[in-house]
Write a protein that holds these residues in place. Sequence first.
Motif, PDB file in Angstrom:
ATOM      1  N   GLU A  30      -7.839  19.622  27.396  1.00  0.00           N
ATOM      2  CA  GLU A  30      -8.149  18.258  26.984  1.00  0.00           C
ATOM      3  C   GLU A  30      -6.908  17.453  27.333  1.00  0.00           C
ATOM      4  OE1 GLU A  30     -10.017  15.972  23.162  1.00  0.00           O
ATOM      5  OE2 GLU A  30      -8.748  17.698  22.788  1.00  0.00           O
ATOM      6  N   SER A  31      -7.056  16.498  28.246  1.00  0.00           N
ATOM      7  CA  SER A  31      -5.902  15.847  28.875  1.00  0.00           C
ATOM      8  C   SER A  31      -5.118  16.966  29.547  1.00  0.00           C
ATOM      9  CB  SER A  31      -5.085  15.056  27.876  1.00  0.00           C
ATOM     10  OG  SER A  31      -5.880  14.037  27.305  1.00  0.00           O
TER      11      SER A  31
ATOM     12  N   SER B 245     -17.354  15.330  20.361  1.00  0.00           N
ATOM     13  CA  SER B 245     -16.292  14.343  20.150  1.00  0.00           C
ATOM     14  C   SER B 245     -15.219  14.328  21.226  1.00  0.00           C
ATOM     15  CB  SER B 245     -15.628  14.605  18.792  1.00  0.00           C
ATOM     16  OG  SER B 245     -15.070  15.900  18.783  1.00  0.00           O
ATOM     17  N   THR B 246     -15.403  15.084  22.287  1.00  0.00           N
ATOM     18  CA  THR B 246     -14.366  15.137  23.314  1.00  0.00           C
ATOM     19  C   THR B 246     -14.960  15.531  24.657  1.00  0.00           C
ATOM     20  OG1 THR B 246     -12.135  15.972  23.789  1.00  0.00           O
ATOM     21  CG2 THR B 246     -13.733  17.570  22.962  1.00  0.00           C
ATOM     22  N   LYS B 247     -14.128  15.498  25.680  1.00  0.00           N
ATOM     23  CA  LYS B 247     -14.504  15.958  27.009  1.00  0.00           C
ATOM     24  C   LYS B 247     -13.431  16.948  27.460  1.00  0.00           C
ATOM     25  CE  LYS B 247     -16.046  14.245  31.437  1.00  0.00           C
ATOM     26  NZ  LYS B 247     -16.332  13.057  32.234  1.00  0.00           N
ATOM     27  N   LEU B 248     -13.862  18.125  27.900  1.00  0.00           N
ATOM     28  CA  LEU B 248     -12.930  19.142  28.356  1.00  0.00           C
ATOM     29  C   LEU B 248     -13.061  19.342  29.855  1.00  0.00           C
ATOM     30  CD1 LEU B 248     -13.289  21.908  25.605  1.00  0.00           C
ATOM     31  CD2 LEU B 248     -11.621  20.047  25.738  1.00  0.00           C
TER      32      LEU B 248
END
Length: 181
Positions: free
Chosen positions: A137-138, A112-115
Motif C-alpha cells: 500500500e503506497s 477501504s484501500t487499494k493494494l
Amino acid sequence: MASAVLLLLSLVACGGEGDPSVMREYLEDAGWVVEPVLEGAESEISGVSPAACEPLFGVLDRGKEDRVTGFRNEKRGSYLLIRDWPSGQENLPRSVLEAAEMCPRMAMGYDSTKLAYTVMVVLREEKETRLLLTARESDALVTEMLVSASTGSGENRLVRVMNPRGIAKPEQDAMDLAANR
C-alpha cells in the motif's frame, strides 16, 4: 523440534502424502495450529486491474464448495490456507502459470484501500506452480503470499501462506508440507 524438511521426508517415506491427518500432525509439530476458517470474513473486492489480471484473480478466488483448512503460526504471525476440490478437465498448475505470466503487476481495490501486487512465478513443474505475491500500500509492505497450485490424487489443491513481514523459511517449509501430493 525437528525441521520441517525432515518432517517432509518422513511424510513421504511413510506413505503419508495426501493424508490430511498426517499433514496436519506434521504442520502442528512445526508450530502451526489449526485455525477455524470463517466464511464471509473476506474483504469485499471492488476491482482488479489491469484487465489482463482478471484470469489470475479468477483462478485464485475459489468457490464455497471447496474443502478448506486453515492454520496459524502464532510465533511468526503467519497464516496458511489449504483449499481442495475434485480435479476436472482444467490443469490447475498450467492455468495459474498462464494467468500469472500475463499479470506481473496487479492492483486490487478492497473495502477501504487499494493494494498493488507484484506477481512472480517461483516454481514451474508439471503438477505444481508456485507464485510469490508481494502486496504493498503506497510503498509499505502489507504482506507477502506464497501460493501453490497443484494437482494429484484426483484433486486440485490451492495453498496460500501469508506473512506481513515477508515469506521466510518457516513459511516455505509449511508450503512444502501442505503442497505435497
